[in-house]
Design a protein around this motif. Structure first.
Motif, PDB file in Angstrom:
ATOM      1  N   TYR A  75       0.670  -1.134  -0.057  1.00 57.12           N
ATOM      2  CA  TYR A  75       0.282  -0.037  -0.053  1.00 57.12           C
ATOM      3  C   TYR A  75       0.913   1.121  -0.099  1.00 57.12           C
ATOM      4  N   SER A  76       0.615   2.004  -0.987  1.00 59.46           N
ATOM      5  CA  SER A  76       1.597   3.288  -1.032  1.00 59.46           C
ATOM      6  C   SER A  76       0.693   4.464  -1.105  1.00 59.46           C
ATOM      7  N   GLY A  77      -0.469   4.562  -0.530  1.00 57.52           N
ATOM      8  CA  GLY A  77      -1.174   5.693  -0.299  1.00 57.52           C
ATOM      9  C   GLY A  77      -0.497   6.907   0.409  1.00 57.52           C
ATOM     10  N   ASN A  78      -0.737   8.208   0.130  1.00 56.88           N
ATOM     11  CA  ASN A  78      -0.365   9.362   0.791  1.00 56.88           C
ATOM     12  C   ASN A  78      -1.236  10.262   0.839  1.00 56.88           C
ATOM     13  N   VAL A  79      -1.235  11.395   1.641  1.00 54.79           N
ATOM     14  CA  VAL A  79      -2.178  12.646   1.780  1.00 54.79           C
ATOM     15  C   VAL A  79      -1.248  13.673   1.641  1.00 54.79           C
ATOM     16  N   THR A  80      -1.771  14.646   1.187  1.00 53.44           N
ATOM     17  CA  THR A  80      -1.181  16.249   1.356  1.00 53.44           C
ATOM     18  C   THR A  80      -1.904  16.923   2.203  1.00 53.44           C
ATOM     19  N   LEU A  81      -0.879  17.596   3.210  1.00 57.61           N
ATOM     20  CA  LEU A  81      -1.280  17.938   4.422  1.00 57.61           C
ATOM     21  C   LEU A  81      -1.580  19.559   4.001  1.00 57.61           C
ATOM     22  N   SER A  82      -2.075  20.270   5.000  1.00 56.56           N
ATOM     23  CA  SER A  82      -2.338  21.664   4.847  1.00 56.56           C
ATOM     24  C   SER A  82      -1.236  22.487   4.626  1.00 56.56           C
ATOM     25  N   THR A  83      -0.025  22.118   4.870  1.00 57.18           N
ATOM     26  CA  THR A  83       1.168  22.907   4.560  1.00 57.18           C
ATOM     27  C   THR A  83       1.945  22.458   3.066  1.00 57.18           C
ATOM     28  N   LYS A  84       0.905  21.587   2.442  1.00 60.73           N
ATOM     29  CA  LYS A  84       1.292  21.291   0.858  1.00 60.73           C
ATOM     30  C   LYS A  84       2.385  20.220   1.024  1.00 60.73           C
ATOM     31  N   ALA A  85       2.699  19.617   2.123  1.00 60.39           N
ATOM     32  CA  ALA A  85       3.477  18.448   2.291  1.00 60.39           C
ATOM     33  C   ALA A  85       2.988  17.197   2.135  1.00 60.39           C
ATOM     34  N   THR A  86       3.441  16.096   1.591  1.00 56.22           N
ATOM     35  CA  THR A  86       2.608  14.971   1.635  1.00 56.22           C
ATOM     36  C   THR A  86       3.353  14.078   2.549  1.00 56.22           C
ATOM     37  N   GLU A  87       2.383  13.023   3.206  1.00 55.52           N
ATOM     38  CA  GLU A  87       2.782  12.020   3.889  1.00 55.52           C
ATOM     39  C   GLU A  87       2.204  10.715   3.908  1.00 55.52           C
ATOM     40  N   ARG A  88       3.196   9.795   3.953  1.00 55.76           N
ATOM     41  CA  ARG A  88       2.668   8.527   3.779  1.00 55.76           C
ATOM     42  C   ARG A  88       1.810   7.804   4.735  1.00 55.76           C
ATOM     43  N   LEU A  89       0.697   7.194   4.215  1.00 52.89           N
ATOM     44  CA  LEU A  89      -0.319   6.596   5.205  1.00 52.89           C
ATOM     45  C   LEU A  89       0.230   5.389   6.110  1.00 52.89           C
ATOM     46  N   VAL A  90       1.075   4.708   5.414  1.00 51.13           N
ATOM     47  CA  VAL A  90       1.840   3.770   5.925  1.00 51.13           C
ATOM     48  C   VAL A  90       3.327   3.917   5.897  1.00 51.13           C
ATOM     49  N   PRO A  91       4.048   4.209   6.996  1.00 47.33           N
ATOM     50  CA  PRO A  91       5.488   4.524   6.985  1.00 47.33           C
ATOM     51  C   PRO A  91       6.549   3.439   6.367  1.00 47.33           C
ATOM     52  N   ALA A  92       7.521   3.788   5.994  1.00 46.72           N
ATOM     53  CA  ALA A  92       8.559   2.925   5.377  1.00 46.72           C
ATOM     54  C   ALA A  92       8.721   1.904   6.334  1.00 46.72           C
ATOM     55  N   ASN A  93       8.799   0.569   5.951  1.00 37.42           N
ATOM     56  CA  ASN A  93       9.093  -0.481   6.802  1.00 37.42           C
ATOM     57  C   ASN A  93       8.093  -0.930   7.842  1.00 37.42           C
ATOM     58  N   GLU A  94       6.909  -0.493   7.691  1.00 36.88           N
ATOM     59  CA  GLU A  94       5.897  -0.735   8.455  1.00 36.88           C
ATOM     60  C   GLU A  94       4.539  -1.183   7.874  1.00 36.88           C
ATOM     61  N   GLY A  95       3.552  -1.643   8.706  1.00 35.60           N
ATOM     62  CA  GLY A  95       2.498  -1.998   8.250  1.00 35.60           C
ATOM     63  C   GLY A  95       1.251  -2.068   9.210  1.00 35.60           C
ATOM     64  N   ILE A  96       0.159  -2.425   8.756  1.00 31.60           N
ATOM     65  CA  ILE A  96      -0.943  -2.698   9.699  1.00 31.60           C
ATOM     66  C   ILE A  96      -1.691  -3.801   9.536  1.00 31.60           C
ATOM     67  N   ALA A  97      -1.977  -4.845  10.348  1.00 27.95           N
ATOM     68  CA  ALA A  97      -2.675  -5.823  10.018  1.00 27.95           C
ATOM     69  C   ALA A  97      -4.079  -5.821  10.757  1.00 27.95           C
ATOM     70  N   PHE A  98      -5.192  -6.254  10.278  1.00 28.25           N
ATOM     71  CA  PHE A  98      -6.513  -6.031  10.680  1.00 28.25           C
ATOM     72  C   PHE A  98      -7.243  -7.282  10.515  1.00 28.25           C
ATOM     73  N   PRO A  99      -8.494  -7.538  11.206  1.00 25.42           N
ATOM     74  CA  PRO A  99      -9.129  -8.776  10.879  1.00 25.42           C
ATOM     75  C   PRO A  99     -10.236  -8.289   9.914  1.00 25.42           C
ATOM     76  N   LEU A 100     -10.704  -9.073   8.809  1.00 22.96           N
ATOM     77  CA  LEU A 100     -11.843  -9.080   7.892  1.00 22.96           C
ATOM     78  C   LEU A 100     -13.017  -9.956   8.505  1.00 22.96           C
ATOM     79  N   GLY A 101     -14.037  -9.290   8.054  1.00 16.64           N
ATOM     80  CA  GLY A 101     -15.293 -10.376   8.381  1.00 16.64           C
ATOM     81  C   GLY A 101     -15.788 -10.345   9.776  1.00 16.64           C
ATOM     82  N   THR A 102     -15.312  -9.187  10.638  1.00 14.70           N
ATOM     83  CA  THR A 102     -15.850  -9.114  11.922  1.00 14.70           C
ATOM     84  C   THR A 102     -17.340  -8.549  12.020  1.00 14.70           C
ATOM     85  N   MET A 103     -18.182  -8.431  12.896  1.00 14.19           N
ATOM     86  CA  MET A 103     -19.519  -7.912  13.011  1.00 14.19           C
ATOM     87  C   MET A 103     -19.509  -6.604  13.157  1.00 14.19           C
TER      88      MET A 103
END
Length: 164
Positions: A75-103
């Motif tokens: 995942y390589s998504g990023n956002v543009t901040l109010s300062t016009k700088a961009t920030e990665r949503l998932v930092p380098a060498n990191e990730g986020i794991a989460f469950p699917l199919g929960t109620m």
């Protein structure tokens, strides 16, 4: 490698508190994904994988790479901040794991549109309206969505990182 993956799975399972899930998905940075694919243990695990399955040594599997019970996705998504700088949503060498199919883990709320008639009302997922040109030559279509996705059980989202 598989021991670390099991730690993530167990952390999620322990925090389900009786709720069921169907699978675990992980959104990871480009760097994390590259290290995962190139790791000797990963290459060994997929060395004799059937030809009908994923072939990480021969194919681009960035969108769908199962390993040890987690489906990894680059995942390589990023956002543009109010300062016009961009920030990665998932930092380098990191990730986020989460469950699917929960109620009762994830939900989405819609906010009211930026219209006078929707002030102080319950928001909808999408607003759409048409404006007819005063001379009847064209129709201007306006759409708006003010969506807020919410993780109601944040302990189920596990931050993962590579050791390199």
């Amino acid at each position: 490698m598989q021991g670390k993956v099991r730690e993530v799975l167990r952390a999620i399972e322990d925090n389900l508190l009786g709720e069921a899930m169907t699978s675990v998905h992980a959104l990871v940075s480009r760097e994390f994904f590259d290290e995962l694919i190139a790791h000797p243990k990963t290459e060994e695990a997929y060395k004799f994988y059937p030809a009908t399955g994923a072939q990480p040594l021969r194919e681009d599997v960035r969108r769908n790479f199962p390993f040890g019970g987690i489906l990894f996705e680059e995942y390589s998504g990023n956002v543009t901040l109010s300062t016009k700088a961009t920030e990665r949503l998932v930092p380098a060498n990191e990730g986020i794991a989460f469950p699917l199919g929960t109620m009762d883990t994830f939900t989405t709320y819609g906010g009211p549109a930026n219209l006078l008639e929707t002030a102080n009302t319950i928001g909808l997922p999408l607003y759409a309206r048409q404006h007819l040109d005063e001379k009847g030559r064209w129709i201007d279509v306006m759409t708006e969505a003010s969506i807020l996705p919410v993780n109601k059980r944040p302990r189920l989202a596990v931050r993962i990182h590579s050791s390199n």
